[in-house]
Design a protein around this motif. Structure first.
Motif, PDB file in Angstrom:
ATOM      1  N   GLU A 192       0.805  -1.223   0.000  1.00 57.70           N
ATOM      2  CA  GLU A 192       0.000   0.000   0.000  1.00 57.70           C
ATOM      3  C   GLU A 192       0.837   1.271   0.000  1.00 57.70           C
ATOM      4  OE1 GLU A 192      -2.730  -0.134   3.226  1.00 57.70           O
ATOM      5  OE2 GLU A 192      -3.825  -1.847   2.433  1.00 57.70           O
ATOM      6  N   ARG A 193       1.948   1.227   0.702  1.00 58.79           N
ATOM      7  CA  ARG A 193       2.793   2.421   0.839  1.00 58.79           C
ATOM      8  C   ARG A 193       4.264   2.031   0.635  1.00 58.79           C
ATOM      9  NH1 ARG A 193      -0.177   2.299   5.818  1.00 58.79           N
ATOM     10  NH2 ARG A 193      -2.100   3.435   5.543  1.00 58.79           N
ATOM     11  N   PRO A 194       4.690   1.874  -0.615  1.00 61.13           N
ATOM     12  CA  PRO A 194       6.078   1.438  -0.838  1.00 61.13           C
ATOM     13  C   PRO A 194       7.116   2.433  -0.318  1.00 61.13           C
ATOM     14  CG  PRO A 194       5.005   1.997  -2.909  1.00 61.13           C
ATOM     15  CD  PRO A 194       3.963   2.045  -1.859  1.00 61.13           C
ATOM     16  N   TRP A 195       6.790   3.721  -0.278  1.00 61.70           N
ATOM     17  CA  TRP A 195       7.742   4.699   0.246  1.00 61.70           C
ATOM     18  C   TRP A 195       7.960   4.530   1.744  1.00 61.70           C
ATOM     19  CZ3 TRP A 195      10.984   7.000  -2.728  1.00 61.70           C
ATOM     20  CH2 TRP A 195      10.663   7.233  -4.054  1.00 61.70           C
ATOM     21  N   ALA A 196       6.983   3.982   2.434  1.00 65.59           N
ATOM     22  CA  ALA A 196       7.162   3.722   3.868  1.00 65.59           C
ATOM     23  C   ALA A 196       8.216   2.651   4.087  1.00 65.59           C
ATOM     24  CB  ALA A 196       5.833   3.308   4.495  1.00 65.59           C
ATOM     25  N   ALA A 197       8.196   1.616   3.253  1.00 64.16           N
ATOM     26  CA  ALA A 197       9.207   0.558   3.368  1.00 64.16           C
ATOM     27  C   ALA A 197      10.597   1.107   3.047  1.00 64.16           C
ATOM     28  CB  ALA A 197       8.862  -0.601   2.448  1.00 64.16           C
ATOM     29  N   ILE A 198      10.678   1.972   2.043  1.00 65.05           N
ATOM     30  CA  ILE A 198      11.964   2.581   1.698  1.00 65.05           C
ATOM     31  C   ILE A 198      12.449   3.454   2.851  1.00 65.05           C
ATOM     32  CG2 ILE A 198      13.073   4.231   0.142  1.00 65.05           C
ATOM     33  CD1 ILE A 198      11.212   3.102  -2.062  1.00 65.05           C
ATOM     34  N   GLN A 199      11.541   4.157   3.501  1.00 63.47           N
ATOM     35  CA  GLN A 199      11.913   4.992   4.646  1.00 63.47           C
ATOM     36  C   GLN A 199      12.441   4.137   5.797  1.00 63.47           C
ATOM     37  OE1 GLN A 199       8.651   7.252   6.211  1.00 63.47           O
ATOM     38  NE2 GLN A 199       9.955   8.493   7.525  1.00 63.47           N
ATOM     39  N   ILE A 200      11.822   2.987   6.032  1.00 63.24           N
ATOM     40  CA  ILE A 200      12.289   2.089   7.089  1.00 63.24           C
ATOM     41  C   ILE A 200      13.696   1.595   6.776  1.00 63.24           C
ATOM     42  CG2 ILE A 200      11.914  -0.177   8.141  1.00 63.24           C
ATOM     43  CD1 ILE A 200       8.879   0.371   7.801  1.00 63.24           C
ATOM     44  N   LEU A 201      13.921   1.174   5.533  1.00 64.24           N
ATOM     45  CA  LEU A 201      15.243   0.684   5.146  1.00 64.24           C
ATOM     46  C   LEU A 201      16.298   1.787   5.210  1.00 64.24           C
ATOM     47  CD1 LEU A 201      14.276  -1.648   2.178  1.00 64.24           C
ATOM     48  CD2 LEU A 201      14.932  -2.299   4.496  1.00 64.24           C
ATOM     49  N   LEU A 202      15.946   2.999   4.818  1.00 70.81           N
ATOM     50  CA  LEU A 202      16.894   4.108   4.926  1.00 70.81           C
ATOM     51  C   LEU A 202      17.224   4.445   6.380  1.00 70.81           C
ATOM     52  CD1 LEU A 202      15.704   6.537   2.115  1.00 70.81           C
ATOM     53  CD2 LEU A 202      17.828   5.230   2.207  1.00 70.81           C
ATOM     54  N   ALA A 203      16.242   4.329   7.266  1.00 68.52           N
ATOM     55  CA  ALA A 203      16.503   4.577   8.694  1.00 68.52           C
ATOM     56  C   ALA A 203      17.458   3.525   9.250  1.00 68.52           C
ATOM     57  CB  ALA A 203      15.192   4.583   9.466  1.00 68.52           C
ATOM     58  N   ILE A 204      17.246   2.266   8.879  1.00 67.58           N
ATOM     59  CA  ILE A 204      18.155   1.208   9.327  1.00 67.58           C
ATOM     60  C   ILE A 204      19.558   1.460   8.790  1.00 67.58           C
ATOM     61  CG2 ILE A 204      18.668  -1.250   9.120  1.00 67.58           C
ATOM     62  CD1 ILE A 204      15.607  -1.712   9.103  1.00 67.58           C
ATOM     63  N   PHE A 205      19.644   1.835   7.511  1.00 71.86           N
ATOM     64  CA  PHE A 205      20.943   2.142   6.898  1.00 71.86           C
ATOM     65  C   PHE A 205      21.633   3.289   7.625  1.00 71.86           C
ATOM     66  CE2 PHE A 205      23.344   4.643   3.772  1.00 71.86           C
ATOM     67  CZ  PHE A 205      24.308   3.706   3.419  1.00 71.86           C
ATOM     68  N   ALA A 206      20.888   4.334   7.940  1.00 68.90           N
ATOM     69  CA  ALA A 206      21.465   5.486   8.623  1.00 68.90           C
ATOM     70  C   ALA A 206      21.990   5.127   9.998  1.00 68.90           C
ATOM     71  CB  ALA A 206      20.436   6.611   8.725  1.00 68.90           C
ATOM     72  N   VAL A 207      21.255   4.307  10.723  1.00 64.80           N
ATOM     73  CA  VAL A 207      21.711   3.883  12.055  1.00 64.80           C
ATOM     74  C   VAL A 207      22.994   3.080  11.943  1.00 64.80           C
ATOM     75  CG1 VAL A 207      21.146   2.369  13.990  1.00 64.80           C
ATOM     76  CG2 VAL A 207      19.446   3.985  13.141  1.00 64.80           C
ATOM     77  N   GLU A 208      23.081   2.207  10.954  1.00 66.10           N
ATOM     78  CA  GLU A 208      24.300   1.410  10.780  1.00 66.10           C
ATOM     79  C   GLU A 208      25.492   2.275  10.401  1.00 66.10           C
ATOM     80  OE1 GLU A 208      25.062  -1.841  11.230  1.00 66.10           O
ATOM     81  OE2 GLU A 208      23.089  -2.107  12.132  1.00 66.10           O
ATOM     82  N   VAL A 209      25.288   3.218   9.479  1.00 68.18           N
ATOM     83  CA  VAL A 209      26.399   4.052   9.014  1.00 68.18           C
ATOM     84  C   VAL A 209      26.847   5.010  10.102  1.00 68.18           C
ATOM     85  CG1 VAL A 209      26.997   5.884   7.384  1.00 68.18           C
ATOM     86  CG2 VAL A 209      25.853   3.841   6.571  1.00 68.18           C
TER      87      VAL A 209
END
Length: 107
Positions: free
Chosen positions: A86-103
């Motif tokens: 329903e909201r593919p940008w929400a999934a991208i936002q979740i993945l970007l947040a995880i990426f940011a925390v790791e970096v």
């Protein structure tokens, strides 16, 4: 199963299973790499503890869901799939947040 020379005498290496390194991760590595391994182990252990706590808490308490996404499915995986469809940008936002925390968490 012996610890590498850099890892001998570290705090925590003399407890339950002293000198336990069956795959030889501590052999022939630099001090920086050993510190990175220890930080990664601590971070992953903390994430696992939060995940276990989340499994217990979700059985007893739920946040209100005005969109109804999580109320209409029985599993968390089904809810995630519904959000992605329903909201593919929400999934991208979740993945970007995880990426940011790791970096940002890396030294």
């Amino acid at each position: 199963m012996k610890l590498g020379t850099n890892a001998q005498g570290l705090i925590g290496s003399d407890l339950e299973w002293p000198e336990f390194d069956p795959l030889g991760f501590t052999n022939n590595i630099s001090d920086e790499t050993l510190e990175w391994y220890r930080a990664a182990e601590l971070k992953h252990g903390r994430v696992c503890m939060l995940a276990a706590l989340g499994q217990l808490v979700q059985s007893f308490w739920h946040l209100p869901d005005p969109s109804g996404v999580f109320d209409s499915t029985d599993s968390s995986f089904g809810a995630f799939n519904k959000v992605v469809s329903e909201r593919p940008w929400a999934a991208i936002q979740i993945l970007l947040a995880i990426f940011a925390v790791e970096v940002l968490g890396a030294k």
